[in-house]
Design a protein around this motif. Structure first.
Motif, PDB file in Angstrom:
ATOM      1  N   GLN A 130       0.805  -1.217   0.000  1.00 10.23           N
ATOM      2  CA  GLN A 130       0.000   0.000   0.000  1.00 10.23           C
ATOM      3  C   GLN A 130       0.842   1.273   0.000  1.00 10.23           C
ATOM      4  N   LEU A 131       2.146   1.121   0.122  1.00  8.26           N
ATOM      5  CA  LEU A 131       3.020   2.278   0.042  1.00  8.26           C
ATOM      6  C   LEU A 131       2.968   2.867  -1.369  1.00  8.26           C
ATOM      7  N   PRO A 132       3.273   4.157  -1.522  1.00  3.36           N
ATOM      8  CA  PRO A 132       3.362   4.709  -2.879  1.00  3.36           C
ATOM      9  C   PRO A 132       4.291   3.861  -3.728  1.00  3.36           C
ATOM     10  N   SER A 133       3.952   3.672  -4.978  1.00  2.00           N
ATOM     11  CA  SER A 133       4.722   2.756  -5.836  1.00  2.00           C
ATOM     12  C   SER A 133       6.200   3.115  -5.867  1.00  2.00           C
ATOM     13  N   TRP A 134       6.508   4.404  -5.847  1.00  3.36           N
ATOM     14  CA  TRP A 134       7.905   4.816  -5.916  1.00  3.36           C
ATOM     15  C   TRP A 134       8.655   4.519  -4.620  1.00  3.36           C
ATOM     16  N   PHE A 135       7.915   4.270  -3.513  1.00  3.28           N
ATOM     17  CA  PHE A 135       8.574   4.026  -2.228  1.00  3.28           C
ATOM     18  C   PHE A 135       8.650   2.546  -1.874  1.00  3.28           C
ATOM     19  N   ASP A 188      25.154  -7.945  -1.361  1.00  5.95           N
ATOM     20  CA  ASP A 188      24.906  -7.053  -2.493  1.00  5.95           C
ATOM     21  C   ASP A 188      25.584  -5.704  -2.299  1.00  5.95           C
ATOM     22  N   PRO A 189      25.767  -4.949  -3.381  1.00  9.63           N
ATOM     23  CA  PRO A 189      26.391  -3.621  -3.276  1.00  9.63           C
ATOM     24  C   PRO A 189      25.540  -2.662  -2.434  1.00  9.63           C
ATOM     25  N   THR A 190      26.193  -1.722  -1.802  1.00  9.70           N
ATOM     26  CA  THR A 190      25.507  -0.699  -1.015  1.00  9.70           C
ATOM     27  C   THR A 190      24.671   0.202  -1.937  1.00  9.70           C
ATOM     28  N   ILE A 191      23.502   0.601  -1.446  1.00 10.05           N
ATOM     29  CA  ILE A 191      22.609   1.478  -2.189  1.00 10.05           C
ATOM     30  C   ILE A 191      22.531   2.833  -1.491  1.00 10.05           C
ATOM     31  N   LEU A 192      22.665   3.901  -2.257  1.00  5.73           N
ATOM     32  CA  LEU A 192      22.434   5.255  -1.753  1.00  5.73           C
ATOM     33  C   LEU A 192      21.058   5.688  -2.225  1.00  5.73           C
ATOM     34  N   TYR A 193      20.269   6.228  -1.300  1.00 13.60           N
ATOM     35  CA  TYR A 193      18.901   6.620  -1.638  1.00 13.60           C
ATOM     36  C   TYR A 193      18.654   8.079  -1.277  1.00 13.60           C
ATOM     37  N   THR A 194      18.113   8.825  -2.236  1.00 10.68           N
ATOM     38  CA  THR A 194      17.674  10.189  -2.008  1.00 10.68           C
ATOM     39  C   THR A 194      16.253  10.328  -2.534  1.00 10.68           C
ATOM     40  N   GLU A 195      15.570  11.407  -2.143  1.00 15.30           N
ATOM     41  CA  GLU A 195      14.191  11.621  -2.574  1.00 15.30           C
ATOM     42  C   GLU A 195      14.026  12.962  -3.250  1.00 15.30           C
ATOM     43  N   GLY A 196      13.113  12.969  -4.240  1.00 15.66           N
ATOM     44  CA  GLY A 196      12.663  14.211  -4.840  1.00 15.66           C
ATOM     45  C   GLY A 196      11.197  14.355  -4.529  1.00 15.66           C
ATOM     46  N   TYR A 197      10.518  15.278  -5.170  1.00 14.30           N
ATOM     47  CA  TYR A 197       9.096  15.460  -4.928  1.00 14.30           C
ATOM     48  C   TYR A 197       8.324  14.294  -5.542  1.00 14.30           C
ATOM     49  N   GLY A 198       7.766  13.437  -4.686  1.00 13.73           N
ATOM     50  CA  GLY A 198       6.977  12.315  -5.166  1.00 13.73           C
ATOM     51  C   GLY A 198       7.777  11.263  -5.915  1.00 13.73           C
ATOM     52  N   SER A 199       9.067  11.172  -5.640  1.00 13.87           N
ATOM     53  CA  SER A 199       9.876  10.172  -6.341  1.00 13.87           C
ATOM     54  C   SER A 199      11.093   9.815  -5.490  1.00 13.87           C
TER      55      SER A 199
END
Length: 282
Positions: free
Chosen positions: A85-90, A217-228
């Motif tokens: 139920q989370l937003p698809s991008w999340f 697995d390789p480390t992942i860096l995560y950042t957010e934009g508006y709605g993405s």
């Protein structure tokens, strides 16, 4: 309206949950009303969940598991249901959280979602859009169940002092939120450091970000934009983010000093005395 007899268990995690709930209930020879009475929920709610019209909660799932002897099936399924139920991008982020062995988070202005209380979540999510707040709150809080795993991830949270002062939800909500952070003071797997105002310019001025580290697995860096959301495994980007995080942890207060600052802000800024009505003395 979806009819239970044609509910497709393969359509979604929510449909599968409803299908299994109905199957176990009928195998126990119980009506929706009878099961509701046992678990202290209405029969109507049981019906809505069975027809995938209402989200189940963790508490509901645990009660029904105990009542129907499912072996914990619904409690396991509800995690997938709420994540779906989370937003698809999340949704990808929730999967990263679930698989990570270490999570390093930097927040510029509010407490990280994995450490938020119910009241704080409601205030954050309802600030602009108050619709379906119960379900949306349950979905966010469900992510925190990763700390209940047999081997939970190590979580590092560097949070700007601004998050302690930004009054989200009012003094009572903030008292509860800061008290919740202090509850992890002696938990070696959940570590909270505050980046104080006195630091000035720092390595996180570009904004909030997370690092997810895995066993294989390789480390992942995560950042957010508006709605993405923007996850990346690019080695150079991850290396830069990791270096920035090291500098943020070095600039932040120690775990002990961070707890002392959180406690001081909780008492001085959100203490009970601020809510008291002063009565003038004649």
């Amino acid at each position: 309206m979806t009819h239970i007899n044609v509910l497709d268990p393969g359509a979604s995690p929510l449909d599968y949950y409803g299908y299994e709930l109905r199957r176990y209930r009928e195998a126990a020879g119980l009506t929706q009303k009878q099961l509701g009475a046992i678990v202290n929920y209405t029969g109507s709610l049981i019906g809505q969940i069975e027809t995938a019209r209402k989200l189940p909660t963790v508490d509901f799932s645990e009660r029904v598991d105990a009542a129907l002897g499912t072996g914990g099936l619904l409690s396991r399924l509800v995690v997938l249901v709420l994540r779906s139920q989370l937003p698809s991008w999340f949704q990808q982020v929730a999967e990263l959280e679930a698989r990570a062995v270490e999570i390093c988070a930097f927040q510029t202005h509010m407490v990280h979602g994995l450490l938020q209380t119910d009241a704080y979540v409601r205030a954050v999510l309802g600030a602009f859009d108050p619709t379906d707040l119960d379900d949306r709150t349950a979905v966010r809080l469900a992510r925190q169940r990763l700390f209940e795993k047999e081997t939970p991830p190590v979580f590092w949270s560097v949070v700007s002092e601004a998050a302690l002062h930004l009054e989200i939800g009012g003094p009572e909500t903030m008292r509860g939120q800061l008290a919740h952070l202090l509850a992890f003071e002696h938990d070696p797997r959940i570590n909270v450091q505050v980046l104080p105002f006195s630091v000035g310019a720092h390595a996180g001025l570009q904004g909030s970000f997370n690092l997810y580290r895995f066993a294989d697995d390789p480390t992942i860096l995560y950042t957010e934009g508006y709605g993405s959301g923007h996850p990346t495994a690019n080695p150079d980007t991850v290396k830069d983010g990791s270096l920035r995080y090291d500098h943020l942890r070095a600039a932040a207060l120690s775990l002990k000093d961070s707890a002392e600052l959180i406690r001081r802000v909780m008492e001085e800024r959100y203490g009970e005395q601020r809510d008291a009505v002063e009565v003038p003395v004649a």
